[in-house]
Design a protein around this motif. Structure first.
Motif, mmCIF file in Angstrom:
data_model
loop_
_atom_site.group_PDB
_atom_site.id
_atom_site.type_symbol
_atom_site.label_atom_id
_atom_site.label_comp_id
_atom_site.label_asym_id
_atom_site.label_seq_id
_atom_site.Cartn_x
_atom_site.Cartn_y
_atom_site.Cartn_z
ATOM 1 N N LEU A 158 87.383 0.825 -5.258
ATOM 2 C CA LEU A 158 88.431 -0.190 -5.386
ATOM 3 C C LEU A 158 87.786 -1.562 -5.565
ATOM 4 C CD1 LEU A 158 91.557 -0.074 -5.274
ATOM 5 C CD2 LEU A 158 91.397 -0.703 -2.859
ATOM 6 N N LYS A 159 87.901 -2.094 -6.781
ATOM 7 C CA LYS A 159 87.282 -3.390 -7.066
ATOM 8 C C LYS A 159 87.928 -4.495 -6.230
ATOM 9 C CE LYS A 159 85.757 -2.694 -11.842
ATOM 10 N NZ LYS A 159 85.876 -3.209 -13.232
ATOM 11 N N PRO A 160 87.167 -5.533 -5.927
ATOM 12 C CA PRO A 160 87.766 -6.675 -5.212
ATOM 13 C C PRO A 160 88.779 -7.373 -6.100
ATOM 14 C CG PRO A 160 85.543 -7.204 -5.929
ATOM 15 C CD PRO A 160 85.730 -5.743 -6.209
ATOM 16 N N PRO A 161 89.665 -8.172 -5.516
ATOM 17 C CA PRO A 161 90.670 -8.873 -6.321
ATOM 18 C C PRO A 161 90.037 -9.948 -7.191
ATOM 19 C CG PRO A 161 90.719 -9.657 -4.055
ATOM 20 C CD PRO A 161 89.768 -8.499 -4.079
ATOM 21 N N THR A 162 90.731 -10.277 -8.259
ATOM 22 C CA THR A 162 90.274 -11.372 -9.119
ATOM 23 C C THR A 162 90.600 -12.711 -8.454
ATOM 24 O OG1 THR A 162 92.381 -11.352 -10.297
ATOM 25 C CG2 THR A 162 90.605 -10.018 -11.216
ATOM 26 N N PRO A 163 89.929 -13.782 -8.850
ATOM 27 C CA PRO A 163 90.247 -15.106 -8.291
ATOM 28 C C PRO A 163 91.706 -15.479 -8.559
ATOM 29 C CG PRO A 163 88.159 -15.168 -9.467
ATOM 30 C CD PRO A 163 88.777 -13.837 -9.774
ATOM 31 N N PHE A 164 92.238 -16.333 -7.724
ATOM 32 C CA PHE A 164 93.637 -16.749 -7.843
ATOM 33 C C PHE A 164 93.872 -17.634 -9.062
ATOM 34 C CE2 PHE A 164 94.790 -16.398 -3.102
ATOM 35 C CZ PHE A 164 95.658 -15.341 -3.332
ATOM 36 N N ASN A 165 94.937 -17.354 -9.807
ATOM 37 C CA ASN A 165 95.585 -18.392 -10.599
ATOM 38 C C ASN A 165 96.852 -18.777 -9.852
ATOM 39 O OD1 ASN A 165 97.467 -16.387 -11.184
ATOM 40 N ND2 ASN A 165 96.745 -16.051 -13.267
ATOM 41 N N LEU A 166 97.633 -19.703 -10.379
ATOM 42 C CA LEU A 166 98.795 -20.175 -9.635
ATOM 43 C C LEU A 166 99.809 -19.065 -9.410
ATOM 44 C CD1 LEU A 166 100.430 -22.388 -8.272
ATOM 45 C CD2 LEU A 166 101.340 -23.023 -10.519
ATOM 46 N N LEU A 167 100.085 -18.265 -10.447
ATOM 47 C CA LEU A 167 101.051 -17.181 -10.308
ATOM 48 C C LEU A 167 100.640 -16.217 -9.204
ATOM 49 C CD1 LEU A 167 103.451 -15.422 -11.249
ATOM 50 C CD2 LEU A 167 101.907 -14.375 -12.903
ATOM 51 N N ASP A 168 99.389 -15.783 -9.224
ATOM 52 C CA ASP A 168 98.921 -14.829 -8.213
ATOM 53 C C ASP A 168 98.995 -15.429 -6.814
ATOM 54 O OD1 ASP A 168 98.382 -13.009 -10.224
ATOM 55 O OD2 ASP A 168 96.288 -13.607 -10.426
ATOM 56 N N LEU A 169 98.659 -16.713 -6.690
ATOM 57 C CA LEU A 169 98.746 -17.379 -5.385
ATOM 58 C C LEU A 169 100.188 -17.428 -4.904
ATOM 59 C CD1 LEU A 169 97.651 -19.044 -3.021
ATOM 60 C CD2 LEU A 169 97.805 -21.079 -4.477
ATOM 61 N N GLN A 170 101.104 -17.795 -5.782
ATOM 62 C CA GLN A 170 102.511 -17.876 -5.398
ATOM 63 C C GLN A 170 103.053 -16.506 -4.982
ATOM 64 O OE1 GLN A 170 103.736 -19.784 -9.092
ATOM 65 N NE2 GLN A 170 104.369 -21.613 -7.981
ATOM 66 N N ARG A 171 102.657 -15.473 -5.717
ATOM 67 C CA ARG A 171 103.134 -14.124 -5.390
ATOM 68 C C ARG A 171 102.581 -13.655 -4.048
ATOM 69 N NH1 ARG A 171 102.781 -9.667 -9.770
ATOM 70 N NH2 ARG A 171 104.340 -8.817 -8.339
ATOM 71 N N GLU A 172 101.284 -13.893 -3.814
ATOM 72 C CA GLU A 172 100.683 -13.468 -2.553
ATOM 73 C C GLU A 172 101.236 -14.262 -1.371
ATOM 74 O OE1 GLU A 172 97.428 -10.794 -2.364
ATOM 75 O OE2 GLU A 172 99.506 -10.535 -2.995
ATOM 76 N N ALA A 173 101.449 -15.553 -1.558
ATOM 77 C CA ALA A 173 102.002 -16.379 -0.474
ATOM 78 C C ALA A 173 103.413 -15.913 -0.119
ATOM 79 C CB ALA A 173 102.009 -17.850 -0.882
ATOM 80 N N TYR A 174 104.152 -15.466 -1.123
ATOM 81 C CA TYR A 174 105.488 -14.918 -0.828
ATOM 82 C C TYR A 174 105.354 -13.570 -0.120
ATOM 83 C CZ TYR A 174 110.094 -12.901 -1.250
ATOM 84 O OH TYR A 174 111.284 -12.302 -0.942
ATOM 85 N N ASN A 175 104.482 -12.702 -0.623
ATOM 86 C CA ASN A 175 104.339 -11.361 -0.044
ATOM 87 C C ASN A 175 103.842 -11.405 1.396
ATOM 88 O OD1 ASN A 175 105.159 -10.169 -2.452
ATOM 89 N ND2 ASN A 175 103.079 -9.937 -3.227
ATOM 90 N N TYR A 176 102.935 -12.337 1.690
ATOM 91 C CA TYR A 176 102.363 -12.422 3.040
ATOM 92 C C TYR A 176 103.216 -13.267 3.983
ATOM 93 C CZ TYR A 176 97.862 -10.143 2.124
ATOM 94 O OH TYR A 176 96.878 -9.223 1.829
#
Length: 469
Positions: A158-176
């Motif tokens: 399982l590869k590590p996650p890619t660095p954040f762009n804004l969309l990914d950050l917003q999605r993760e902040a909502y999910n967490y």
């Protein structure tokens, strides 16, 4: 780029052409000194300015004219635009799918089994769509022990996650943390202004070439990152797991290494998410063992699945993987059948959108930009078209129906996507802004003429809903 262009053009007597650009993505001393030591001529970025100005112009002429048409017909403050329209359509179409869904029954058959006192569950290999058939299988398998007929083992890296762009950050902040996209952006911008992270309004999933070890060494001074940072610093080479998406303006979001001071609870959570994502992307793949056992119970095949983490690696700092234990099994092992049941379930429609899933769809369909998507969602809520739970209101449905009947192009994903493609071509210098604006204006005039011809009927529809709300 547009802000700088407008200041230099209108406030500095057309100074854009003779100006130089300092390009930096973080407000640290090192970044700023480096940028001013490597100034670039502004003409290289003229495409960015042209595309940005054209985007503002398109948003203005569509938003001001369409919203004015709605206001004129309804005598109330309403709005719609080339991005609001398709976004509202996504939500309405999903709601219609939910409301018109007819649940259909099906049955799942689960057996509770035991091996050497260790209990686990196996599921019948097929979904059953008839209650009589489900009952028949349960009756035939009841009190019958099982035999392991086959086992399939897989090792997953399982590869590590890619660095954040804004969309990914917003999605993760909502999910967490259930933070709204606009709240996450506001926090990220504050972290940027405090020189704690790089510029957050980016589409890139790729880190720039820089001194990663220096940043990680600074982060190691924070107790919660010390152990992971020490492991990374012991590596001979640090290579991030960069993603595919790039952005010509700014790289992926990264911590600068500056130590945070006086962050409130939410600010720290977002900062911590960014740091952990950054550190995780340099780590080795996690190693997962997956097991699938095929168990025969009276000639019916049941499947038991399990997974375990062999090497946690980046999951130690950015954990989201759930293990599912299975006892050690070998072919021809006998497993005790403790209990078997059929469970009636019903088909379900797709769920309503949330901030994370709607942002992902907008990005996939090229609706809006990284900087405007959160604002579009907030506007739909503020206008009363949808609730905070992304459920359309009666007003939202009415606006959708009016637009669909009299201005269907405004709900079109294709129209907005076509404009985004043309904006990219402007940025690359392949087409002129005037051509794009002229074409968009002609299409808008046709749409507005049809609306004006039916203004009275539209007004009655809108005013009836508004007066009853």
């Amino acid at each position: 780029e547009v802000i700088a262009y407008n200041i230099l053009t209108f406030a500095c007597n057309n100074a854009y052409a003779r100006s130089y650009r300092a390009k930096f993505s973080a407000l640290t001393k090192d970044e700023i000194v480096k940028a001013f030591s490597n100034l670039e001529e502004s003409y290289k970025f003229k495409g960015l300015a042209d595309a940005g100005i054209t985007r503002h112009t398109l948003d203005f002429i569509y938003g001001i004219n369409l919203s004015r048409a709605l206001i004129d017909a309804s005598k109330k403050i309403l709005s719609i635009g080339r991005v609001q329209g398709p976004t509202l359509a996504f939500i309405i179409d999903r709601e219609i799918e939910i409301q018109t869904h007819i649940p259909k029954p099906y049955w799942l058959i689960d057996a509770l089994l035991s091996k050497d006192g260790n209990k686990f569950t196996a599921r019948y290999e097929s979904i059953i769509y008839n209650e009589i058939d489900a009952k028949s299988i349960v009756d035939k398998c009841k009190d019958k022990d099982g035999v392991v007929r086959d086992i399939k083992d897989d090792i997953i890296y399982l590869k590590p996650p890619t660095p954040f762009n804004l969309l990914d950050l917003q999605r993760e902040a909502y999910n967490y943390y259930r933070l709204s996209p606009s709240k996450t952006l506001a926090i990220a911008e504050k972290l940027y202004l405090n020189a704690l992270i790089s510029y957050p309004r980016t589409s890139s999933q790729r880190l720039p070439r820089m001194n990663y070890k220096q940043i990680i060494k600074r982060l190691s001074n924070i107790r919660s990152y010390y152990n992971i940072s020490s492991k990374l610093l012991s590596k001979d080479r640090l290579k991030p797991n960069n993603g595919l998406k790039d952005d010509p303006a700014h790289p992926a979001i990264y911590p600068t290494g500056e130590l945070p001071k006086r962050l409130d609870k939410l600010e720290y959570k977002v900062y911590d998410l960014i740091v952990r994502r950054f550190l995780a992307t340099f780590m080795d793949p996690a190693v997962i063992s997956k097991v699938k056992a095929f168990i025969d119970i009276n000639n019916y095949t049941f499947i038991a699945e399990g997974s375990s983490i062999l090497e946690r690696s980046w999951l130690n700092i950015y954990d989201y993987y759930n293990e599912k234990a299975l006892p050690p099994l070998r072919i021809n092992d006998i497993v005790i059948n403790l209990e078997i049941n059929s469970n009636e379930e019903f088909t379900k429609p797709k769920p309503r959108f949330n901030s994370s899933s709607l942002l992902a769809l907008m990005d996939k369909e090229k609706i809006g930009t990284k900087s405007t998507r959160a604002m579009i969602i907030d506007t739909l809520i503020k206008r009363g078209y949808i609730t905070n739970r992304f459920e359309p209101t009666q007003l939202g449905f009415t606006i959708f129906e009016v637009i669909k009947e009299y201005m269907p192009d405004i709900l079109s994903v294709e129209l907005t996507r076509e404009m985004e493609d043309k904006l990219e071509k402007i940025e690359e210098g392949l087409i002129k802004p005037s051509m794009v604006i002229s074409d968009a204006s002609e299409r808008l005039i046709k749409v507005l003429n049809k609306f004006i011809d039916n203004k009275e009927a539209i007004g009655i529809k809108l005013q009836t809903i508004l007066n009853n709300s």
